[in-house]
Design a protein around this motif. Structure first.
Motif, short mmCIF file in Angstrom:
data_model
loop_
_atom_site.label_atom_id
_atom_site.label_comp_id
_atom_site.label_asym_id
_atom_site.label_seq_id
_atom_site.Cartn_x
_atom_site.Cartn_y
_atom_site.Cartn_z
N TYR A 84 24.10 -61.88 15.81
CA TYR A 84 22.94 -62.05 15.09
C TYR A 84 23.08 -61.12 13.99
CZ TYR A 84 20.04 -64.75 19.27
OH TYR A 84 20.28 -65.01 20.20
N SER A 85 22.42 -61.19 13.19
CA SER A 85 22.35 -60.76 12.20
C SER A 85 23.27 -60.32 11.23
CB SER A 85 21.07 -58.74 12.40
OG SER A 85 20.85 -58.24 11.39
N THR A 86 23.71 -58.91 11.21
CA THR A 86 24.87 -58.54 10.22
C THR A 86 26.42 -58.99 11.62
OG1 THR A 86 25.46 -55.91 11.56
CG2 THR A 86 23.90 -56.69 9.28
N CYS A 87 26.46 -59.09 11.99
CA CYS A 87 27.42 -60.10 12.75
C CYS A 87 27.58 -61.23 12.53
CB CYS A 87 26.78 -60.47 14.28
SG CYS A 87 28.61 -61.45 15.10
N THR A 88 26.90 -62.12 11.75
CA THR A 88 26.97 -63.78 11.38
C THR A 88 28.04 -63.21 9.87
OG1 THR A 88 24.87 -62.81 9.68
CG2 THR A 88 25.23 -64.22 11.83
N PHE A 106 20.06 -65.46 12.05
CA PHE A 106 19.62 -64.51 10.57
C PHE A 106 18.33 -64.59 10.53
CE2 PHE A 106 23.25 -68.04 11.11
CZ PHE A 106 24.22 -67.86 10.56
N HIS A 107 18.47 -63.52 9.17
CA HIS A 107 17.00 -63.01 9.38
C HIS A 107 17.32 -62.48 7.84
CE1 HIS A 107 18.12 -58.95 10.35
NE2 HIS A 107 18.10 -59.37 11.16
N SER A 149 10.82 -60.55 10.54
CA SER A 149 10.63 -60.72 11.93
C SER A 149 10.74 -61.86 12.12
CB SER A 149 8.95 -60.56 12.12
OG SER A 149 8.24 -61.34 11.83
N GLY A 150 11.99 -61.95 14.21
CA GLY A 150 12.36 -62.70 14.15
C GLY A 150 13.52 -63.86 13.32
N ILE A 151 13.51 -64.91 14.02
CA ILE A 151 15.29 -64.91 14.13
C ILE A 151 14.79 -65.81 13.93
CG2 ILE A 151 16.58 -63.06 14.22
CD1 ILE A 151 18.04 -64.51 16.89
N TYR A 152 16.41 -67.04 12.46
CA TYR A 152 16.43 -68.68 12.68
C TYR A 152 17.40 -68.41 13.25
CZ TYR A 152 13.25 -69.33 8.69
OH TYR A 152 12.46 -69.54 7.85
N LYS A 153 18.13 -69.27 14.41
CA LYS A 153 18.46 -69.49 15.12
C LYS A 153 19.64 -70.91 14.65
CE LYS A 153 17.11 -66.98 19.21
NZ LYS A 153 16.43 -66.95 20.47
N ILE A 154 20.80 -70.78 14.96
CA ILE A 154 21.51 -72.14 14.83
C ILE A 154 22.63 -71.93 15.75
CG2 ILE A 154 23.05 -72.85 12.98
CD1 ILE A 154 21.56 -71.64 10.68
N LYS A 155 23.29 -72.85 16.28
CA LYS A 155 24.41 -72.93 17.08
C LYS A 155 25.56 -73.15 16.14
CE LYS A 155 24.67 -73.93 21.08
NZ LYS A 155 24.41 -72.54 22.08
N GLY A 156 27.04 -72.70 17.12
CA GLY A 156 28.29 -72.75 16.87
C GLY A 156 28.58 -73.56 15.71
N SER A 157 28.59 -75.09 16.69
CA SER A 157 28.48 -76.34 16.23
C SER A 157 28.23 -76.75 15.53
CB SER A 157 27.93 -76.98 17.61
OG SER A 157 26.58 -76.73 17.40
N GLU A 158 27.49 -76.37 14.70
CA GLU A 158 26.09 -76.48 13.26
C GLU A 158 26.88 -75.72 11.68
OE1 GLU A 158 24.24 -77.81 10.72
OE2 GLU A 158 23.98 -79.08 12.87
N ILE A 159 27.36 -74.73 12.41
CA ILE A 159 27.84 -73.49 11.05
C ILE A 159 29.35 -74.34 11.51
CG2 ILE A 159 29.01 -71.22 11.15
CD1 ILE A 159 26.38 -70.62 11.23
N ILE A 160 30.54 -74.78 12.85
CA ILE A 160 31.53 -75.31 11.97
C ILE A 160 31.39 -76.61 11.00
CG2 ILE A 160 33.63 -77.37 13.40
CD1 ILE A 160 32.70 -75.01 16.00
N ARG A 161 29.71 -77.04 11.56
CA ARG A 161 29.79 -78.41 10.81
C ARG A 161 30.14 -78.35 9.02
NH1 ARG A 161 27.72 -81.01 15.57
NH2 ARG A 161 25.43 -80.47 15.03
N MET A 162 29.42 -77.00 8.48
CA MET A 162 29.39 -76.29 7.65
C MET A 162 30.48 -75.97 7.00
SD MET A 162 25.90 -74.24 7.41
CE MET A 162 24.01 -74.87 8.46
N GLY A 163 32.02 -75.69 7.51
CA GLY A 163 33.23 -75.47 6.78
C GLY A 163 33.85 -74.39 8.14
N VAL A 164 33.39 -73.50 8.54
CA VAL A 164 33.88 -72.67 9.41
C VAL A 164 34.37 -72.86 10.49
CG1 VAL A 164 33.72 -70.53 11.07
CG2 VAL A 164 32.10 -70.93 8.23
N LYS A 165 36.37 -73.40 10.74
CA LYS A 165 36.48 -73.67 11.95
C LYS A 165 36.16 -73.27 13.11
CE LYS A 165 40.82 -70.75 11.90
NZ LYS A 165 42.52 -70.47 11.71
N ALA A 166 36.64 -74.25 14.14
CA ALA A 166 36.60 -74.12 15.49
C ALA A 166 37.01 -73.71 15.81
CB ALA A 166 35.84 -75.54 16.27
#
Length: 170
Positions: A84-88, A106-107, A149-166
């Motif tokens: 979450y947050s800066t970890c992203t 994300f926020h 306040s709160g966060i948007y949650k996105i699964k790693g599988s979606e991040i992979i579809r956006m170009g980050v390797k698995a």
């Protein structure tokens, strides 16, 4: 010890051969010293930093961590249950990989959950977005950063579809 062996070997040679031997030996010693200096960097490049569950933290601290990881060439694997947050921002490191089951949160930038002045909000939003692949960067700047306040949650599988390797299976 090496220098003593080279000196005694050179002394046993006749004139011109001694000169050639010394030059060759000096070049060999220089090459060995260069390798000794480069070895720690090569070893660091082979290291892997595994991000477990990480709920974020202070932007300033994360930027220092990211700079050090990038400089050392350490490979980053995001494998925790949550990032979450800066970890992203680890997503922006060269060669970073993602576990498809990790949930990313994300926020927008804030100060202890309070909205920043617009100028600072825009600046820190751009700092964060610069660590995201292009499709995620566009989404973050248009929508993701607006949630304080709160966060948007996105699964790693979606991040992979956006170009980050698995990440490879462990």
């Amino acid at each position: 010890m090496l220098a003593l062996n080279i000196a005694s070997s050179a002394a046993a040679l006749p004139g011109r051969a001694r000169s050639v031997f010394r030059k060759t030996a000096k070049a060999a010693v220089a090459a060995c010293l260069a390798l000794a200096v480069l070895q720690p960097q090569a070893a660091a490049a082979q290291q892997t930093y595994v991000v477990g569950s990480d709920r974020g933290g202070y932007l300033h601290d994360r930027l220092i961590e990211l700079k050090n990881l990038k400089r050392s060439g350490t490979r980053v694997e995001i494998r925790g249950r949550v990032c979450y947050s800066t970890c992203t921002m680890f997503l922006g490191l060269p060669g970073a990989c993602v576990d498809p089951n990790t949930t990313f949160g994300f926020h927008g930038p804030s100060r202890s959950g309070r909205r920043l002045a617009q100028e600072k909000f825009d600046y820190f939003s751009r700092v964060m977005a610069d660590f995201y692949p292009e499709p995620l960067k566009v989404w973050f700047m248009a929508e993701g950063r607006n949630r304080i306040s709160g966060i948007y949650k996105i699964k790693g599988s979606e991040i992979i579809r956006m170009g980050v390797k698995a990440c490879r299976s462990a």
